[in-house]
Design a protein around this motif. Structure first.
Motif, PDB file in Angstrom:
ATOM      1  N   LYS A 210      -7.844   6.696  -5.157  1.00 11.49           N
ATOM      2  CA  LYS A 210      -7.304   7.228  -3.905  1.00 11.49           C
ATOM      3  C   LYS A 210      -6.973   6.112  -2.920  1.00 11.49           C
ATOM      4  O   LYS A 210      -5.976   6.183  -2.190  1.00 11.49           O
ATOM      5  CB  LYS A 210      -8.299   8.204  -3.285  1.00 11.49           C
ATOM      6  CG  LYS A 210      -8.452   9.502  -4.075  1.00 11.49           C
ATOM      7  CD  LYS A 210      -9.344  10.479  -3.338  1.00 11.49           C
ATOM      8  CE  LYS A 210      -9.455  11.807  -4.107  1.00 11.49           C
ATOM      9  NZ  LYS A 210     -10.323  12.774  -3.398  1.00 11.49           N
ATOM     10  N   ALA A 211      -7.829   5.089  -2.882  1.00  7.78           N
ATOM     11  CA  ALA A 211      -7.563   3.977  -1.974  1.00  7.78           C
ATOM     12  C   ALA A 211      -6.253   3.280  -2.341  1.00  7.78           C
ATOM     13  O   ALA A 211      -5.428   2.972  -1.474  1.00  7.78           O
ATOM     14  CB  ALA A 211      -8.726   2.986  -2.022  1.00  7.78           C
ATOM     15  N   ARG A 212      -6.063   3.029  -3.644  1.00  4.61           N
ATOM     16  CA  ARG A 212      -4.822   2.394  -4.076  1.00  4.61           C
ATOM     17  C   ARG A 212      -3.614   3.303  -3.812  1.00  4.61           C
ATOM     18  O   ARG A 212      -2.516   2.818  -3.502  1.00  4.61           O
ATOM     19  CB  ARG A 212      -4.905   2.035  -5.551  1.00  4.61           C
ATOM     20  CG  ARG A 212      -5.848   0.882  -5.842  1.00  4.61           C
ATOM     21  CD  ARG A 212      -5.839   0.526  -7.325  1.00  4.61           C
ATOM     22  NE  ARG A 212      -6.753  -0.555  -7.603  1.00  4.61           N
ATOM     23  CZ  ARG A 212      -6.473  -1.852  -7.490  1.00  4.61           C
ATOM     24  NH1 ARG A 212      -5.260  -2.206  -7.082  1.00  4.61           N
ATOM     25  NH2 ARG A 212      -7.361  -2.773  -7.773  1.00  4.61           N
ATOM     26  N   HIS A 213      -3.807   4.634  -3.937  1.00  4.47           N
ATOM     27  CA  HIS A 213      -2.701   5.555  -3.663  1.00  4.47           C
ATOM     28  C   HIS A 213      -2.251   5.478  -2.214  1.00  4.47           C
ATOM     29  O   HIS A 213      -1.053   5.441  -1.908  1.00  4.47           O
ATOM     30  CB  HIS A 213      -3.134   6.982  -4.020  1.00  4.47           C
ATOM     31  CG  HIS A 213      -2.014   7.973  -3.946  1.00  4.47           C
ATOM     32  ND1 HIS A 213      -2.234   9.327  -3.815  1.00  4.47           N
ATOM     33  CD2 HIS A 213      -0.671   7.812  -3.967  1.00  4.47           C
ATOM     34  CE1 HIS A 213      -1.071   9.949  -3.772  1.00  4.47           C
ATOM     35  NE2 HIS A 213      -0.105   9.055  -3.861  1.00  4.47           N
ATOM     36  N   ILE A 214      -3.224   5.437  -1.295  1.00  4.81           N
ATOM     37  CA  ILE A 214      -2.888   5.335   0.126  1.00  4.81           C
ATOM     38  C   ILE A 214      -2.160   4.023   0.405  1.00  4.81           C
ATOM     39  O   ILE A 214      -1.157   3.987   1.137  1.00  4.81           O
ATOM     40  CB  ILE A 214      -4.162   5.464   0.984  1.00  4.81           C
ATOM     41  CG1 ILE A 214      -4.755   6.869   0.844  1.00  4.81           C
ATOM     42  CG2 ILE A 214      -3.851   5.163   2.452  1.00  4.81           C
ATOM     43  CD1 ILE A 214      -6.072   7.050   1.552  1.00  4.81           C
ATOM     44  N   ILE A 215      -2.657   2.927  -0.201  1.00  5.77           N
ATOM     45  CA  ILE A 215      -2.022   1.630   0.026  1.00  5.77           C
ATOM     46  C   ILE A 215      -0.612   1.608  -0.554  1.00  5.77           C
ATOM     47  O   ILE A 215       0.316   1.021   0.029  1.00  5.77           O
ATOM     48  CB  ILE A 215      -2.890   0.513  -0.575  1.00  5.77           C
ATOM     49  CG1 ILE A 215      -4.236   0.449   0.143  1.00  5.77           C
ATOM     50  CG2 ILE A 215      -2.189  -0.832  -0.455  1.00  5.77           C
ATOM     51  CD1 ILE A 215      -5.212  -0.550  -0.441  1.00  5.77           C
ATOM     52  N   VAL A 216      -0.412   2.266  -1.709  1.00  8.39           N
ATOM     53  CA  VAL A 216       0.921   2.309  -2.313  1.00  8.39           C
ATOM     54  C   VAL A 216       1.901   3.050  -1.400  1.00  8.39           C
ATOM     55  O   VAL A 216       3.054   2.625  -1.219  1.00  8.39           O
ATOM     56  CB  VAL A 216       0.848   2.977  -3.708  1.00  8.39           C
ATOM     57  CG1 VAL A 216       2.247   3.367  -4.193  1.00  8.39           C
ATOM     58  CG2 VAL A 216       0.209   2.038  -4.707  1.00  8.39           C
ATOM     59  N   ILE A 217       1.462   4.165  -0.811  1.00  4.59           N
ATOM     60  CA  ILE A 217       2.325   4.909   0.106  1.00  4.59           C
ATOM     61  C   ILE A 217       2.722   4.035   1.291  1.00  4.59           C
ATOM     62  O   ILE A 217       3.899   3.959   1.678  1.00  4.59           O
ATOM     63  CB  ILE A 217       1.624   6.192   0.574  1.00  4.59           C
ATOM     64  CG1 ILE A 217       1.442   7.169  -0.605  1.00  4.59           C
ATOM     65  CG2 ILE A 217       2.421   6.863   1.695  1.00  4.59           C
ATOM     66  CD1 ILE A 217       0.659   8.397  -0.251  1.00  4.59           C
ATOM     67  N   LEU A 218       1.729   3.349   1.882  1.00  5.14           N
ATOM     68  CA  LEU A 218       2.034   2.463   3.009  1.00  5.14           C
ATOM     69  C   LEU A 218       2.919   1.296   2.574  1.00  5.14           C
ATOM     70  O   LEU A 218       3.793   0.854   3.331  1.00  5.14           O
ATOM     71  CB  LEU A 218       0.726   1.938   3.616  1.00  5.14           C
ATOM     72  CG  LEU A 218      -0.192   2.997   4.242  1.00  5.14           C
ATOM     73  CD1 LEU A 218      -1.485   2.351   4.725  1.00  5.14           C
ATOM     74  CD2 LEU A 218       0.508   3.701   5.397  1.00  5.14           C
ATOM     75  N   LEU A 219       2.716   0.820   1.340  1.00  8.81           N
ATOM     76  CA  LEU A 219       3.523  -0.299   0.855  1.00  8.81           C
ATOM     77  C   LEU A 219       4.980   0.111   0.657  1.00  8.81           C
ATOM     78  O   LEU A 219       5.903  -0.654   0.982  1.00  8.81           O
ATOM     79  CB  LEU A 219       2.933  -0.819  -0.458  1.00  8.81           C
ATOM     80  CG  LEU A 219       3.570  -2.080  -1.042  1.00  8.81           C
ATOM     81  CD1 LEU A 219       3.452  -3.233  -0.055  1.00  8.81           C
ATOM     82  CD2 LEU A 219       2.903  -2.447  -2.366  1.00  8.81           C
ATOM     83  N   ILE A 220       5.202   1.314   0.148  1.00  8.72           N
ATOM     84  CA  ILE A 220       6.579   1.805  -0.007  1.00  8.72           C
ATOM     85  C   ILE A 220       7.258   1.935   1.354  1.00  8.72           C
ATOM     86  O   ILE A 220       8.413   1.527   1.542  1.00  8.72           O
ATOM     87  CB  ILE A 220       6.582   3.151  -0.754  1.00  8.72           C
ATOM     88  CG1 ILE A 220       6.118   2.970  -2.203  1.00  8.72           C
ATOM     89  CG2 ILE A 220       7.974   3.776  -0.733  1.00  8.72           C
ATOM     90  CD1 ILE A 220       5.947   4.276  -2.953  1.00  8.72           C
ATOM     91  N   ALA A 221       6.531   2.482   2.327  1.00 11.20           N
ATOM     92  CA  ALA A 221       7.098   2.594   3.672  1.00 11.20           C
ATOM     93  C   ALA A 221       7.372   1.216   4.271  1.00 11.20           C
ATOM     94  O   ALA A 221       8.400   1.006   4.931  1.00 11.20           O
ATOM     95  CB  ALA A 221       6.144   3.383   4.574  1.00 11.20           C
ATOM     96  N   GLY A 222       6.474   0.254   4.029  1.00 10.47           N
ATOM     97  CA  GLY A 222       6.690  -1.093   4.549  1.00 10.47           C
ATOM     98  C   GLY A 222       7.893  -1.779   3.923  1.00 10.47           C
ATOM     99  O   GLY A 222       8.662  -2.454   4.605  1.00 10.47           O
ATOM    100  N   VAL A 223       8.074  -1.597   2.615  1.00  9.21           N
ATOM    101  CA  VAL A 223       9.236  -2.198   1.946  1.00  9.21           C
ATOM    102  C   VAL A 223      10.534  -1.574   2.471  1.00  9.21           C
ATOM    103  O   VAL A 223      11.531  -2.272   2.699  1.00  9.21           O
ATOM    104  CB  VAL A 223       9.110  -2.042   0.418  1.00  9.21           C
ATOM    105  CG1 VAL A 223      10.399  -2.454  -0.271  1.00  9.21           C
ATOM    106  CG2 VAL A 223       7.947  -2.871  -0.106  1.00  9.21           C
TER     107      VAL A 223
END
Length: 336
Positions: A71-84
């Motif tokens: 779940k932690a990696r999922h949240i970070i992936v969502i934020l990473l996609i938005a950041g990119v």
């Protein structure tokens, strides 16, 4: 404490990379690439730092705020996609600004520059919309339940897709019309248009609408599809020079040679005339009067408008004060 240290370490690594990048750009940009590298670093700095921090967190944090690793990696992936997506959108803005800064500012006199400004902005906006939609789609794909539901709906009947297409038909039509207007070479930013007897200059060409500043400083906003479906007059499609026309009606006894001498004096003494062409002609006649047309060229649409107003006022004053008998009269015959 361990998670806090990892987050602080990620922030430190991101800012260290930012300083190293700034140093490299400062060293490289001493040459001919300074005009593009410095704006990219200045405007894309924040989203780049956010992407770097999220990347380090994704690689280093097994758990986050007590959540399981998945779940932690999922949240970070969502934020990473938005950041990119934020970084790409910012880069597109910088690319547009850098391109505009390299173009001369005399957009009225150079047709190629006006065409470039007209075409770049809709493309950048459309690309930003595509990037945003792509980021939202990637975020939704990371949720297995939503992904499975979307695939099942689209694969079964496609009813939702048809409804969305129908509801967005006008928006999509205007979007494609905006691209057609930008690349069809029918109008450019700075062109002088006449639409439904309204004179104005193209202020901005957006993806779905065109903004026109009218002669009295009003803003006329029209959908892009208007310029693909209806006719309009473009006075400056091939060049910025505009020929102004003034029409006045006079009595049949008016001496056109005398009036032509006065018109020539007025035009040649006007700073708005571009010294290219002028003419005075009788263009129509009826039972009551003759119609006189004066044409004079100016450097652009605004100058042509002011020149027309000055000529009309001066010619009417000349006829009224010097030759009042030339004013239109209604004749009748009396038989006792």
């Amino acid at each position: 404490m361990r998670i806090a240290l990892i987050i602080l370490g990620a922030v430190a690594v991101a800012f260290a990379l930012d300083r190293l990048t700034a140093l490299l750009i400062r060293r490289i940009s001493r040459g001919r690439y300074r005009w593009i590298l410095e704006p990219i670093h200045r405007d894309c700095r924040r989203p780049a730092i956010a992407v770097a921090i999220l990347t380090v967190l994704y690689l280093a944090v097994p758990t986050w705020l007590g959540l399981p690793e998945r779940k932690a990696r999922h949240i970070i992936v969502i934020l990473l996609i938005a950041g990119v997506a934020w970084l790409i959108t910012k880069f597109l803005h910088v690319g547009e600004g850098v391109t505009f800064s390299r173009l001369p500012s005399t957009t009225v006199t150079d047709r190629r520059i006006r065409r470039a400004r007209t075409q770049l902005r809709p493309v950048r906006r459309l690309t930003s919309v595509v990037v945003t939609i792509g980021a939202i789609g990637l975020i939704l794909v990371t949720f297995p339940r939503i992904r499975a539901f979307g695939i099942s709906v689209l694969g079964s009947a496609g009813v939702i897709g048809a409804l969305i297409g129908l509801s967005a038909r006008s928006v999509l039509a205007n979007a494609f019309a905006g691209l057609q207007v930008a690349f069809s070479d029918s109008l450019h930013i700075g062109d002088v248009l006449v639409i439904d007897d309204e004179w104005g200059r193209v202020e901005e060409v957006k993806l779905t609408q065109v903004v026109i500043r009218l002669w009295d400083e009003r803003m006329l906003i029209l959908p892009s599809s208007y310029f693909t479906d209806r006719p309009f007059q473009n006075w400056t499609r091939n060049e910025a020079r505009v020929v102004g026309r003034v029409e006045i009606e006079l009595d049949h006894t008016a001496d056109l040679d005398d009036l032509r001498v006065e018109a020539r004096r007025l035009i040649e003494s006007s700073p708005l005339w571009d010294r290219d062409r002028w003419v005075l002609q009788m263009v129509d006649v009826n039972a009551q009067a003759v119609k006189i047309e004066v044409q004079a060229s100016a450097a652009d649409g605004a100058s042509a408008w002011d020149l027309r107003c000055d000529l009309r006022e001066s010619l009417i004053r000349y006829v009224r004060d010097q030759h009042p008998q030339w004013l239109p009269r209604t004749r009748s015959e009396y038989k006792p």
